[in-house]
Design a protein around this motif. Structure first.
Motif, PDB file in Angstrom:
ATOM      1  N   VAL A 285       0.850  -1.196   0.000  1.00  0.00           N
ATOM      2  CA  VAL A 285       0.000   0.000   0.000  1.00  0.00           C
ATOM      3  C   VAL A 285       0.882   1.241   0.000  1.00  0.00           C
ATOM      4  O   VAL A 285       0.661   2.193  -0.745  1.00  0.00           O
ATOM      5  N   ASP A 286       1.912   1.170   0.822  1.00  0.00           N
ATOM      6  CA  ASP A 286       2.779   2.332   0.964  1.00  0.00           C
ATOM      7  C   ASP A 286       3.535   2.653  -0.319  1.00  0.00           C
ATOM      8  O   ASP A 286       3.798   3.813  -0.611  1.00  0.00           O
ATOM      9  N   MET A 287       3.852   1.612  -1.085  1.00  0.00           N
ATOM     10  CA  MET A 287       4.582   1.854  -2.332  1.00  0.00           C
ATOM     11  C   MET A 287       3.770   2.731  -3.273  1.00  0.00           C
ATOM     12  O   MET A 287       4.324   3.497  -4.057  1.00  0.00           O
ATOM     13  N   VAL A 288       2.454   2.612  -3.182  1.00  0.00           N
ATOM     14  CA  VAL A 288       1.599   3.458  -4.015  1.00  0.00           C
ATOM     15  C   VAL A 288       1.431   4.843  -3.385  1.00  0.00           C
ATOM     16  O   VAL A 288       1.634   5.869  -4.025  1.00  0.00           O
ATOM     17  N   LEU A 289       1.077   4.842  -2.089  1.00  0.00           N
ATOM     18  CA  LEU A 289       0.686   6.096  -1.455  1.00  0.00           C
ATOM     19  C   LEU A 289       1.838   7.086  -1.274  1.00  0.00           C
ATOM     20  O   LEU A 289       1.614   8.283  -1.195  1.00  0.00           O
ATOM     21  N   THR A 290       3.066   6.580  -1.172  1.00  0.00           N
ATOM     22  CA  THR A 290       4.179   7.524  -1.051  1.00  0.00           C
ATOM     23  C   THR A 290       5.077   7.434  -2.276  1.00  0.00           C
ATOM     24  O   THR A 290       6.234   7.837  -2.248  1.00  0.00           O
ATOM     25  N   ASN A 291       4.527   6.924  -3.355  1.00  0.00           N
ATOM     26  CA  ASN A 291       5.264   6.815  -4.614  1.00  0.00           C
ATOM     27  C   ASN A 291       5.751   8.188  -5.079  1.00  0.00           C
ATOM     28  O   ASN A 291       5.084   9.196  -4.886  1.00  0.00           O
ATOM     29  N   ARG A 292       6.907   8.180  -5.738  1.00  0.00           N
ATOM     30  CA  ARG A 292       7.501   9.449  -6.137  1.00  0.00           C
ATOM     31  C   ARG A 292       6.574  10.237  -7.075  1.00  0.00           C
ATOM     32  O   ARG A 292       6.487  11.446  -6.998  1.00  0.00           O
ATOM     33  N   LEU A 293       5.882   9.511  -7.959  1.00  0.00           N
ATOM     34  CA  LEU A 293       5.012  10.208  -8.914  1.00  0.00           C
ATOM     35  C   LEU A 293       3.576  10.319  -8.404  1.00  0.00           C
ATOM     36  O   LEU A 293       2.933  11.346  -8.545  1.00  0.00           O
ATOM     37  N   LEU A 294       3.080   9.220  -7.805  1.00  0.00           N
ATOM     38  CA  LEU A 294       1.670   9.198  -7.406  1.00  0.00           C
ATOM     39  C   LEU A 294       1.433   9.832  -6.037  1.00  0.00           C
ATOM     40  O   LEU A 294       0.332  10.270  -5.738  1.00  0.00           O
ATOM     41  N   GLY A 295       2.473   9.865  -5.207  1.00  0.00           N
ATOM     42  CA  GLY A 295       2.310  10.312  -3.828  1.00  0.00           C
ATOM     43  C   GLY A 295       1.584  11.632  -3.699  1.00  0.00           C
ATOM     44  O   GLY A 295       0.595  11.737  -2.974  1.00  0.00           O
ATOM     45  N   PHE A 296       2.040  12.636  -4.431  1.00  0.00           N
ATOM     46  CA  PHE A 296       1.435  13.958  -4.312  1.00  0.00           C
ATOM     47  C   PHE A 296       0.010  14.023  -4.856  1.00  0.00           C
ATOM     48  O   PHE A 296      -0.876  14.545  -4.172  1.00  0.00           O
ATOM     49  N   PRO A 297      -0.240  13.496  -6.074  1.00  0.00           N
ATOM     50  CA  PRO A 297      -1.629  13.531  -6.561  1.00  0.00           C
ATOM     51  C   PRO A 297      -2.604  12.840  -5.607  1.00  0.00           C
ATOM     52  O   PRO A 297      -3.681  13.374  -5.329  1.00  0.00           O
ATOM     53  N   ILE A 298      -2.198  11.692  -5.055  1.00  0.00           N
ATOM     54  CA  ILE A 298      -3.093  10.980  -4.139  1.00  0.00           C
ATOM     55  C   ILE A 298      -3.321  11.805  -2.881  1.00  0.00           C
ATOM     56  O   ILE A 298      -4.444  11.956  -2.400  1.00  0.00           O
ATOM     57  N   PHE A 299      -2.241  12.378  -2.395  1.00  0.00           N
ATOM     58  CA  PHE A 299      -2.331  13.206  -1.199  1.00  0.00           C
ATOM     59  C   PHE A 299      -3.279  14.388  -1.430  1.00  0.00           C
ATOM     60  O   PHE A 299      -4.162  14.680  -0.629  1.00  0.00           O
ATOM     61  N   ILE A 300      -3.102  15.044  -2.571  1.00  0.00           N
ATOM     62  CA  ILE A 300      -3.953  16.192  -2.877  1.00  0.00           C
ATOM     63  C   ILE A 300      -5.411  15.749  -3.010  1.00  0.00           C
ATOM     64  O   ILE A 300      -6.321  16.423  -2.531  1.00  0.00           O
ATOM     65  N   PHE A 301      -5.615  14.573  -3.579  1.00  0.00           N
ATOM     66  CA  PHE A 301      -6.981  14.067  -3.698  1.00  0.00           C
ATOM     67  C   PHE A 301      -7.602  13.854  -2.308  1.00  0.00           C
ATOM     68  O   PHE A 301      -8.744  14.240  -2.057  1.00  0.00           O
ATOM     69  N   PHE A 302      -6.843  13.257  -1.393  1.00  0.00           N
ATOM     70  CA  PHE A 302      -7.371  13.031  -0.042  1.00  0.00           C
ATOM     71  C   PHE A 302      -7.721  14.349   0.648  1.00  0.00           C
ATOM     72  O   PHE A 302      -8.760  14.481   1.277  1.00  0.00           O
ATOM     73  N   ILE A 303      -6.810  15.304   0.521  1.00  0.00           N
ATOM     74  CA  ILE A 303      -7.060  16.589   1.171  1.00  0.00           C
ATOM     75  C   ILE A 303      -8.279  17.270   0.548  1.00  0.00           C
ATOM     76  O   ILE A 303      -9.126  17.835   1.242  1.00  0.00           O
ATOM     77  N   TRP A 304      -8.357  17.174  -0.778  1.00  0.00           N
ATOM     78  CA  TRP A 304      -9.502  17.759  -1.478  1.00  0.00           C
ATOM     79  C   TRP A 304     -10.795  17.109  -0.988  1.00  0.00           C
ATOM     80  O   TRP A 304     -11.783  17.796  -0.704  1.00  0.00           O
ATOM     81  N   SER A 305     -10.779  15.774  -0.826  1.00  0.00           N
ATOM     82  CA  SER A 305     -11.975  15.075  -0.355  1.00  0.00           C
ATOM     83  C   SER A 305     -12.340  15.534   1.057  1.00  0.00           C
ATOM     84  O   SER A 305     -13.515  15.736   1.369  1.00  0.00           O
ATOM     85  N   MET A 306     -11.319  15.691   1.879  1.00  0.00           N
ATOM     86  CA  MET A 306     -11.576  16.134   3.245  1.00  0.00           C
ATOM     87  C   MET A 306     -12.216  17.520   3.239  1.00  0.00           C
ATOM     88  O   MET A 306     -13.176  17.784   3.958  1.00  0.00           O
ATOM     89  N   PHE A 307     -11.690  18.367   2.383  1.00  0.00           N
ATOM     90  CA  PHE A 307     -12.198  19.731   2.246  1.00  0.00           C
ATOM     91  C   PHE A 307     -13.658  19.705   1.804  1.00  0.00           C
ATOM     92  O   PHE A 307     -14.504  20.415   2.344  1.00  0.00           O
TER      93      PHE A 307
END
Lengths: 729, 103
Positions: A285-307
């Motif tokens: 799971v972590d390989m995806v969520l903190t991936n060099r390319l995917l990490g930021f888009p996923i993070f931004i998506f989570f924050i956006w969802s929270m917002f």
């Protein structure tokens, strides 16, 4: 039966301590703060075998040094309050490091139980732990539990009673052997400390001896109070010099090293890794969520969802509450006769408390999301990803959540700073958070920019937001280099395995924090809103410059006569037209009356009093009054302008007339200065209450209010005067 | 080159037995590389914090991954994951276990 046992729960962060606490106490919990600090204190009660078991949840710590506030609290509670039993929750899947705290607790010589939590995870990883043998080796019963499935809770309670009654077969006090040299020095120190007479038991004296070798600030302070302090410190100096000479290392490193040695030795006989998987599910799971390319888009998506969840889904219950509050206000207003008391209750109390209540859905929604992030283990990853960015602002990776929440509302944002462990990070984040432009400031920008900048309004508003972010960065740097210089806490962040959260756990987590908001902030805001209401509604006995009632009566008489004449002459349509005209004229007079009232109320007088200060910024006294009223909530600036420019409070379709009024009152330059002032100056009352609550200090609260006022004034001054010099006025 | 490092260690007043030649900063290890912790530099607070997290001499440590922006860095130590900032990892001296990926 009145038999009572008090137990304290200790454990590393991420050891499942909270889940175990919930299992033991159910929903019967009391959340508060430790005296004088903002570290949460939780207590619960359960009954078992005729005992009333009082459970105190101590802050999660990695160690018992005096390194952080949490550790000092936990330690002092155990030493001074002397709970009957201390339960240390140990993550079985992370045994070695978790046992470090356990070893320190053994040194303390208190009645102990080790809850070997998450044994299922450890088994799934192919680890075999002989907990019975471990119990014998360490002299402390190990009770296997699975917090998430509520397994082992009963066995834990049974063990608690056994240990409290001193009839547990494995419980005994062992001395962790730190090796010949360290033991020798410890014994010398222990003997000295114990001979002083102020120390009640030998174990504690030994523990203090060890802590002295570990260079523990709190224990050193404690030693300075005892009569034999000279001897103790002389001995300590000799001991550390001696150890340094032999091992070439500081004594504190040596003690930690030997402690891990003891753990290592114990695990050698009791712990087996039967197979070794290359990757656990969590790692994948972590390989995806903190991936060099995917990490930021996923993070931004989570924050956006929270917002989205917090501010858009939260919008609906917010509107229901708003409607409910208004209905209640109207209902009570109808019951009561006209007068000051009615005004106080409807406008002051219900309006004020209602203003807080509408935040509730937002706050609960936000805390639900944060609890979810924390309980799954994603929060640590978010900090991991964002730390580089936030570190350049002098903040911790975890500060990102409060900062982004600030765009919605600063109140939940400031409450979200609880995710930060270090007090320095927390206060720094709280201080710069109000610079992030919250949604309540948007109506003000829309009004001013919409009136003065026409098609460029959008760009102008955007620039104000960007200015807010830039200021947050600059002020972060300034504070980092001045007030918080040299206090940087190590980052050292554990990245716990991802876990499936339980609904119960997450809801309890959310409820704890949300309920603090209701309880502690409601009062402050209530008092504040009543104060502002008083300022804007008094003095009531005003001698107006004109007799408005007389004028109204005159108009009414005039029009009624003309209407009657028209009806008699058979022109009812014209009569209707006249009656409309009459109502308009009366409303006009009423608006003028209100304006004069506002102008002469305490609030209006204060606005006039501060006008000289605001003149260099390009604002008149009406701007001053609006800014003063905006202290309660920034959006009130708009409605206050409505009153002051005789538009009536519910602008609505008359918005255009308010805009033209603003156009005549302000130049675009002054308008921009005004927006910047609104962006920066003193956060609203609710935010001030949140700051007071989260910093636990009036000093920091006062500082926050003062610095933002001064900064707002300077910026508006520079913009207005600078613009004038450049000929933009 | 050994004389040179010995010279620097003496000049920096670091006893050479604590800084054997061949030890590297933890921050220099690449993803997947392993090392054994030799010594912690830095001030007391930081060192104590690292020690309680398991950064003790003799412990094996592996570089799990770098954050997307190259800082902080995630390590596996004593069976759990922990991350350090680059300038913190600089203060941990390690003896590399496998010489792969060097240079």
């Amino acid at each position: 039966m009145a038999k009572e046992i008090t137990i304290a729960i200790m454990g590393n962060p991420n050891s499942g301590k909270t889940t175990l606490f919930n299992n033991l106490t159910g929903a019967r919990q009391k959340v508060g703060n430790w005296p004088g600090v903002t570290v949460e204190k939780k207590e619960g009660v359960t009954t078992f075998n005729g005992y009333t078991v009082r459970v105190v949840d101590l802050p999660g710590t990695y160690s018992l040094t005096a390194y952080s506030l949490e550790e000092v609290i936990a330690r002092n509670y155990i030493i001074k309050e002397k709970p009957d039993v201390v339960v240390d929750v140990i993550d079985a899947s992370n045994l070695e490091r978790n046992l470090y705290l356990a070893a320190q607790l053994i040194d303390l010589g208190v009645r102990l139980i080790f809850a070997l939590n998450m044994v299922d995870v450890s088994e799934a990883r192919g680890q075999a732990i002989d907990h019975e043998k471990l119990s014998l080796l360490m002299g402390v019963p190990f009770i296997p539990t699975v917090g998430a499935k509520n397994r082992g809770t009963r066995e834990l309670l049974e063990a608690i009673v056994r240990v409290a009654e001193d009839r547990d077969s494995v419980s005994r006090h062992i001395h962790i052997n730190y090796g010949r040299e360290i033991e020798g020095e410890t014994m010398k120190l222990q003997a000295l400390i114990y001979s002083d007479g102020s120390m009640p038991d030998e174990h504690l004296a030994r523990w203090m001896g060890i802590k002295l070798l570990e260079n523990d600030e709190e224990v050193i302070k404690e030693m300075e109070k005892i009569p034999l302090k000279r001897e103790v410190f002389d001995q300590l100096e000799r001991s550390t010099a001696h150890l340094e000479e032999i091992f070439g290392e500081d004594s504190e490193i040596l003690v930690a090293d030997r402690r891990y040695g003891f753990i290592h030795g114990a695990l050698k006989e009791t712990f087996q890794q039967t197979r070794r998987d290359k990757y656990y599910l969590s790692d994948r799971v972590d390989m995806v969520l903190t991936n060099r390319l995917l990490g930021f888009p996923i993070f931004i998506f989570f924050i956006w969802s929270m917002f989205q969840l917090t501010f858009n889904v939260g919008q609906y219950p917010m509107e229901w509450i708003d409607t409910g509050v208004q209905l209640l206000g109207r209902f009570i207003g109808d019951l009561m006769g006209e007068g000051v008391l009615k005004d106080l209750i409807v406008s002051g109390v219900i309006g004020g408390v209602g203003g807080v209540l509408v935040f509730l859905p937002n706050i609960f929604m936000l805390f639900f999301c944060i609890a979810l992030f924390e309980d799954t283990g994603y929060m640590a990853r978010a900090a991991f990803i964002m730390d580089k960015v936030m570190h350049t602002l002098g903040l911790h990776g975890k500060s990102f959540i409060p900062m982004i929440m600030g765009f919605g509302c600063n109140v939940p944002a400031i409450m979200a700073t609880r995710v930060l462990e270090s007090r320095r990070d927390r206060i720094l984040t709280i201080l710069i958070n109000p610079l992030i432009s919250c949604s309540a400031r948007l109506p003000v920008y829309v009004l001013i920019a919409g009136s003065l900048f026409g098609v460029y309004a959008g760009n102008v508003i955007f620039s104000v937001y960007v200015l807010g972010i830039a200021l947050a960065i600059v002020m972060g740097q300034v504070f980092k280099r001045t007030i918080f210089r040299g206090e940087i806490a190590p980052f050292v962040l554990e990245l716990p395995p991802y876990r499936m959260p339980t609904l119960k756990g997450t809801v309890i987590h959310m409820w704890e924090r949300g309920s603090i908001f209701i309880k502690k902030m409601g009062g402050v805001i209530l008092v504040g809103s009543i104060l502002v209401w008083v300022l804007s509604s008094f003095p009531q006995t005003l001698s107006f410059s004109r007799d408005y009632d007389m004028e109204k009566t005159k108009i009414r008489v005039q029009y009624t006569l003309r209407e009657a004449a028209l009806i008699q002459s058979g022109q009812p349509e014209k009569a209707q037209f006249l009656s409309k005209e009459m109502n308009l004229k009366i409303a006009e007079i009423e608006a003028v009356r209100k304006e004069e009232f506002q102008e002469n109320s305490f609030l209006g007088r204060s606005g006039k009093a501060i006008a000289p200060v605001l003149r260099p910024l390009g604002f008149d006294w009406k701007g001053g009054v609006a800014l003063l009223a905006g202290f309660v909530a920034k959006e009130i600036v708009v409605s206050t302008f409505g009153v002051l420019y005789q538009i009536g409070e519910d602008g609505g379709e008359e918005g255009e007339s308010l805009r033209s009024a603003i156009r005549t009152a302000m130049t675009p330059l002054a308008g921009y200065a005004f927006m910047v002032f609104v962006l920066v100056y003193t956060p609203c009352l609710a935010t001030v209450a949140a700051i007071r609550r989260e910093t636990g200090s009036w000093g920091w609260t006062g500082f926050s209010v003062a610095y933002s006022l001064i900064l707002a004034w300077i910026l508006a001054f520079v913009i207005y005067q600078g613009g004038m010099v450049l000929g933009l006025g | 080159m050994e004389w040179l490092s010995t010279f620097w260690f003496q000049w920096l007043k670091i006893p050479s037995k604590r800084c054997p030649v061949g030890s590297r900063k933890l921050s220099e290890l690449r993803t997947g590389e392993k090392g054994v912790i030799e010594r912690l530099a830095g001030e007391g607070r930081f060192r104590r914090r690292l020690m309680e997290m398991g950064f003790v001499p003799g412990a094996e440590i592996e570089v799990e991954k770098y954050a997307p922006l190259r800082d902080p860095i995630e390590y596996v130590l004593k069976g759990y994951h922990v991350s350090l900032r680059h300038d913190e990892a600089e203060k941990v001296l390690v003896r590399p276990r496998e010489a792969t990926g060097e240079g």
